[in-house]
Motif scaffolding. Structure first.
Motif, PDB file in Angstrom:
ATOM      1  N   ARG A 128      82.825 128.220  93.200  1.00  0.00           N
ATOM      2  CA  ARG A 128      81.756 128.479  94.145  1.00  0.00           C
ATOM      3  C   ARG A 128      80.578 127.583  93.794  1.00  0.00           C
ATOM      4  O   ARG A 128      79.989 127.720  92.730  1.00  0.00           O
ATOM      5  CB  ARG A 128      81.321 129.936  94.096  1.00  0.00           C
ATOM      6  N   ILE A 129      80.265 126.700  94.680  1.00  0.00           N
ATOM      7  CA  ILE A 129      79.115 125.837  94.434  1.00  0.00           C
ATOM      8  C   ILE A 129      77.847 126.678  94.434  1.00  0.00           C
ATOM      9  O   ILE A 129      77.637 127.507  95.302  1.00  0.00           O
ATOM     10  CB  ILE A 129      79.022 124.745  95.520  1.00  0.00           C
ATOM     11  N   PRO A 137      72.634 122.748  89.532  1.00  0.00           N
ATOM     12  CA  PRO A 137      73.518 122.366  90.644  1.00  0.00           C
ATOM     13  C   PRO A 137      74.276 121.093  90.286  1.00  0.00           C
ATOM     14  O   PRO A 137      73.755 120.225  89.576  1.00  0.00           O
ATOM     15  CB  PRO A 137      72.537 122.112  91.804  1.00  0.00           C
ATOM     16  N   PRO A 138      75.489 120.935  90.753  1.00  0.00           N
ATOM     17  CA  PRO A 138      76.227 119.699  90.503  1.00  0.00           C
ATOM     18  C   PRO A 138      75.544 118.538  91.218  1.00  0.00           C
ATOM     19  O   PRO A 138      74.973 118.697  92.298  1.00  0.00           O
ATOM     20  CB  PRO A 138      77.612 119.979  91.095  1.00  0.00           C
ATOM     21  N   ARG A 139      75.605 117.367  90.618  1.00  0.00           N
ATOM     22  CA  ARG A 139      75.018 116.161  91.201  1.00  0.00           C
ATOM     23  C   ARG A 139      76.121 115.393  91.923  1.00  0.00           C
ATOM     24  O   ARG A 139      77.121 115.013  91.315  1.00  0.00           O
ATOM     25  CB  ARG A 139      74.367 115.297  90.119  1.00  0.00           C
ATOM     26  N   VAL A 140      75.923 115.175  93.215  1.00  0.00           N
ATOM     27  CA  VAL A 140      76.944 114.564  94.058  1.00  0.00           C
ATOM     28  C   VAL A 140      76.384 113.308  94.715  1.00  0.00           C
ATOM     29  O   VAL A 140      75.268 113.318  95.236  1.00  0.00           O
ATOM     30  CB  VAL A 140      77.431 115.559  95.137  1.00  0.00           C
ATOM     31  N   LEU A 141      77.171 112.237  94.698  1.00  0.00           N
ATOM     32  CA  LEU A 141      76.803 110.975  95.334  1.00  0.00           C
ATOM     33  C   LEU A 141      77.858 110.635  96.373  1.00  0.00           C
ATOM     34  O   LEU A 141      79.053 110.660  96.083  1.00  0.00           O
ATOM     35  CB  LEU A 141      76.726 109.853  94.291  1.00  0.00           C
ATOM     36  N   GLU A 142      77.430 110.315  97.597  1.00  0.00           N
ATOM     37  CA  GLU A 142      78.380 109.851  98.612  1.00  0.00           C
ATOM     38  C   GLU A 142      78.150 108.371  98.871  1.00  0.00           C
ATOM     39  O   GLU A 142      77.011 107.922  99.065  1.00  0.00           O
ATOM     40  CB  GLU A 142      78.258 110.633  99.918  1.00  0.00           C
ATOM     41  N   LEU A 143      79.232 107.615  98.905  1.00  0.00           N
ATOM     42  CA  LEU A 143      79.191 106.178  99.183  1.00  0.00           C
ATOM     43  C   LEU A 143      79.637 105.928 100.617  1.00  0.00           C
ATOM     44  O   LEU A 143      80.586 106.549 101.091  1.00  0.00           O
ATOM     45  CB  LEU A 143      80.103 105.426  98.211  1.00  0.00           C
ATOM     46  N   GLY A 144      78.972 104.995 101.303  1.00  0.00           N
ATOM     47  CA  GLY A 144      79.330 104.677 102.676  1.00  0.00           C
ATOM     48  C   GLY A 144      79.300 105.909 103.556  1.00  0.00           C
ATOM     49  O   GLY A 144      80.242 106.187 104.297  1.00  0.00           O
ATOM     50  N   CYS A 145      78.200 106.650 103.531  1.00  0.00           N
ATOM     51  CA  CYS A 145      78.176 108.011 104.059  1.00  0.00           C
ATOM     52  C   CYS A 145      78.232 108.103 105.580  1.00  0.00           C
ATOM     53  O   CYS A 145      78.667 109.122 106.117  1.00  0.00           O
ATOM     54  CB  CYS A 145      76.939 108.741 103.552  1.00  0.00           C
ATOM     55  N   GLY A 146      77.777 107.076 106.310  1.00  0.00           N
ATOM     56  CA  GLY A 146      77.734 107.219 107.768  1.00  0.00           C
ATOM     57  C   GLY A 146      76.833 108.370 108.164  1.00  0.00           C
ATOM     58  O   GLY A 146      75.649 108.399 107.818  1.00  0.00           O
ATOM     59  N   LEU A 147      77.379 109.368 108.859  1.00  0.00           N
ATOM     60  CA  LEU A 147      76.604 110.533 109.267  1.00  0.00           C
ATOM     61  C   LEU A 147      76.447 111.553 108.138  1.00  0.00           C
ATOM     62  O   LEU A 147      75.769 112.556 108.307  1.00  0.00           O
ATOM     63  CB  LEU A 147      77.258 111.211 110.475  1.00  0.00           C
ATOM     64  N   ALA A 148      77.082 111.321 106.997  1.00  0.00           N
ATOM     65  CA  ALA A 148      76.902 112.142 105.778  1.00  0.00           C
ATOM     66  C   ALA A 148      77.372 113.589 105.953  1.00  0.00           C
ATOM     67  O   ALA A 148      76.822 114.490 105.325  1.00  0.00           O
ATOM     68  CB  ALA A 148      75.446 112.108 105.322  1.00  0.00           C
ATOM     69  N   VAL A 149      78.407 113.819 106.739  1.00  0.00           N
ATOM     70  CA  VAL A 149      78.891 115.183 106.937  1.00  0.00           C
ATOM     71  C   VAL A 149      79.455 115.792 105.645  1.00  0.00           C
ATOM     72  O   VAL A 149      79.139 116.944 105.324  1.00  0.00           O
ATOM     73  CB  VAL A 149      79.921 115.236 108.083  1.00  0.00           C
ATOM     74  N   PRO A 150      80.264 115.070 104.841  1.00  0.00           N
ATOM     75  CA  PRO A 150      80.684 115.647 103.559  1.00  0.00           C
ATOM     76  C   PRO A 150      79.495 115.979 102.652  1.00  0.00           C
ATOM     77  O   PRO A 150      79.498 117.012 101.971  1.00  0.00           O
ATOM     78  CB  PRO A 150      81.558 114.546 102.948  1.00  0.00           C
ATOM     79  N   GLY A 158      75.325 124.170  97.720  1.00  0.00           N
ATOM     80  CA  GLY A 158      74.436 124.250  96.572  1.00  0.00           C
ATOM     81  C   GLY A 158      74.325 123.033  95.709  1.00  0.00           C
ATOM     82  O   GLY A 158      73.693 123.083  94.651  1.00  0.00           O
ATOM     83  N   ALA A 159      74.911 121.910  96.078  1.00  0.00           N
ATOM     84  CA  ALA A 159      74.866 120.706  95.250  1.00  0.00           C
ATOM     85  C   ALA A 159      73.596 119.898  95.524  1.00  0.00           C
ATOM     86  O   ALA A 159      73.019 119.965  96.606  1.00  0.00           O
ATOM     87  CB  ALA A 159      76.100 119.840  95.509  1.00  0.00           C
ATOM     88  N   ALA A 160      73.189 119.123  94.528  1.00  0.00           N
ATOM     89  CA  ALA A 160      72.095 118.166  94.680  1.00  0.00           C
ATOM     90  C   ALA A 160      72.726 116.832  95.060  1.00  0.00           C
ATOM     91  O   ALA A 160      73.359 116.182  94.235  1.00  0.00           O
ATOM     92  CB  ALA A 160      71.304 118.048  93.384  1.00  0.00           C
ATOM     93  N   VAL A 161      72.565 116.419  96.317  1.00  0.00           N
ATOM     94  CA  VAL A 161      73.338 115.326  96.884  1.00  0.00           C
ATOM     95  C   VAL A 161      72.442 114.149  97.255  1.00  0.00           C
ATOM     96  O   VAL A 161      71.353 114.337  97.805  1.00  0.00           O
ATOM     97  CB  VAL A 161      74.103 115.784  98.144  1.00  0.00           C
ATOM     98  N   VAL A 162      72.932 112.949  96.968  1.00  0.00           N
ATOM     99  CA  VAL A 162      72.327 111.723  97.478  1.00  0.00           C
ATOM    100  C   VAL A 162      73.400 111.009  98.285  1.00  0.00           C
ATOM    101  O   VAL A 162      74.463 110.676  97.766  1.00  0.00           O
ATOM    102  CB  VAL A 162      71.808 110.813  96.346  1.00  0.00           C
ATOM    103  N   ALA A 163      73.127 110.802  99.563  1.00  0.00           N
ATOM    104  CA  ALA A 163      74.046 110.088 100.449  1.00  0.00           C
ATOM    105  C   ALA A 163      73.581 108.641 100.558  1.00  0.00           C
ATOM    106  O   ALA A 163      72.396 108.383 100.746  1.00  0.00           O
ATOM    107  CB  ALA A 163      74.072 110.736 101.828  1.00  0.00           C
ATOM    108  N   THR A 164      74.504 107.688 100.436  1.00  0.00           N
ATOM    109  CA  THR A 164      74.134 106.277 100.460  1.00  0.00           C
ATOM    110  C   THR A 164      74.940 105.516 101.499  1.00  0.00           C
ATOM    111  O   THR A 164      76.073 105.852 101.807  1.00  0.00           O
ATOM    112  CB  THR A 164      74.354 105.613  99.082  1.00  0.00           C
ATOM    113  N   SER A 190      70.342 120.324  97.938  1.00  0.00           N
ATOM    114  CA  SER A 190      69.391 119.357  98.477  1.00  0.00           C
ATOM    115  C   SER A 190      70.160 118.125  98.911  1.00  0.00           C
ATOM    116  O   SER A 190      71.265 117.869  98.433  1.00  0.00           O
ATOM    117  CB  SER A 190      68.333 118.975  97.431  1.00  0.00           C
ATOM    118  N   LEU A 191      69.578 117.361  99.837  1.00  0.00           N
ATOM    119  CA  LEU A 191      70.234 116.164 100.336  1.00  0.00           C
ATOM    120  C   LEU A 191      69.191 115.132 100.731  1.00  0.00           C
ATOM    121  O   LEU A 191      68.260 115.429 101.467  1.00  0.00           O
ATOM    122  CB  LEU A 191      71.122 116.493 101.555  1.00  0.00           C
ATOM    123  N   SER A 192      69.362 113.917 100.213  1.00  0.00           N
ATOM    124  CA  SER A 192      68.488 112.809 100.586  1.00  0.00           C
ATOM    125  C   SER A 192      69.340 111.570 100.813  1.00  0.00           C
ATOM    126  O   SER A 192      70.484 111.492 100.354  1.00  0.00           O
ATOM    127  CB  SER A 192      67.454 112.540  99.487  1.00  0.00           C
TER     128      SER A 192
END
Length: 307
Positions: A128-129, A137-150, A158-164, A190-192
């Motif tokens: 359970r996140i 919170p887990p730190r999550v990075l998305e590469l090539g995010c587009g609309l960043a749905v994941p 609950g993850a701390a996310v940076v979409a790129t 969070s998401l930025s």
């Protein structure tokens, strides 16, 4: 003599790789075109992603133990593209504004199985996140995010996310994030968005300098083989390959979702490019139990766990 021997060995290795590539290219199969998949998503005003029993949005209901009141799905609103519709949307040059099928599958996987941080690694099972037992919170990075749905699903959980993505995509991505941010406002998530060019894999600034990340997400980043080497370098940097391991940190991992298009290209990525940066595929995630996916998703989309 030593130089000649090395030359011969390199030549044999190159010939072997070439022969393997020829064999992989023979493995072509009939796959749906991008447009066939885009047709499913182009005009969607929103997408609803069911939550599995192990993926819980941390909120007041959960904290009070009232599991019956927990959310059953995550609803992501898509950008309004009506002003961009000139005839057939699929023949415009605005495909970057459409959710890719592999992004949907990756988001659905996260929502179904959740995330649990355990001693020695990041595991996607019975987790359970964002539950209170987490130290952070887990730190999550998305590469090539587009609309960043994941990324949005991870933030909801609950993850701390940076979409790129490339900097030019920032306006589009931020618009989509802003119209969905209430989804995770009450969670620890969070998401930025941050712009990231893959050729800057060695940069001492930006999200790569903040690694290693607990989890790296990437959806449909393999279609352009000319980008494979740069992508792998970015992936290795984000996962902290070659850096001393902190025993108090969890073992980073990546989830790569992609649409099967040209088996030869995908095989070279897995068998050649990933090992060049010290990474390997440890498993292919089964997708049959994920709700909301079609037969086409199950047949043509793959999700790989990479460490």
């Amino acid at each position: 003599r030593g130089v000649k021997r090395q030359f011969c060995e390199d030549k044999v290795a190159a010939q072997t790789e070439f022969q393997e590539s020829l064999q992989w290219e023979k493995e072509e199969r009939s796959v749906p075109s991008d447009f066939e998949f885009y047709d499913c998503y182009a005009l969607l005003p929103k997408i609803e992603i069911p939550l599995g029993s192990h993926a819980v949005i941390p909120d007041a209901a959960e904290a009070e133990g009232n599991v019956a009141d927990r959310a059953l799905s995550i609803t992501i609103r898509m950008p309004d593209r009506s002003e961009n519709m000139h005839g057939d949307f699929l023949h415009t040059e605005r495909l970057g504004e459409v959710l890719w099928a592999s992004g949907h599958v990756l988001a659905a996987l996260l929502a179904t199985v959740g995330l649990e941080m355990r001693e020695g690694g990041t595991h996607f099972n019975a987790g359970r996140i964002g539950t209170p037992r987490w130290e952070r919170p887990p730190r999550v990075l998305e590469l090539g995010c587009g609309l960043a749905v994941p990324s949005m699903v991870a933030a909801c959980l609950g993850a701390a996310v940076v979409a790129t993505d490339i900097p030019e995509a920032g306006v589009r991505t931020q618009k989509c994030i802003d119209q969905n941010c209430t989804q995770w406002a009450a969670t620890p998530g969070s998401l930025s968005f941050e712009g990231l060019m893959w050729q800057d894999s060695a940069a001492d600034y930006g999200p790569l300098a903040d690694g290693p990340w607990d989890l790296v997400l990437a959806a449909d980043c393999l279609y352009d083989e000319s980008q494979h080497t740069q992508f792998c370098r970015v992936l290795a940097r984000a996962l902290g390959v070659g850096t001393p391991r902190d025993p108090d940190r969890h073992s980073p991992m990546a989830l790569l979702s992609f649409q099967q298009r040209v088996p030869g290209k995908e095989a070279r990525f897995i068998k050649l490019r990933l090992p060049e940066v010290g990474l390997e595929v440890v498993r292919q995630w089964p997708l049959q139990e994920i709700p909301g996916l079609s037969e086409a998703h199950l047949r043509y989309i793959s999700v790989l766990e990479v460490r």
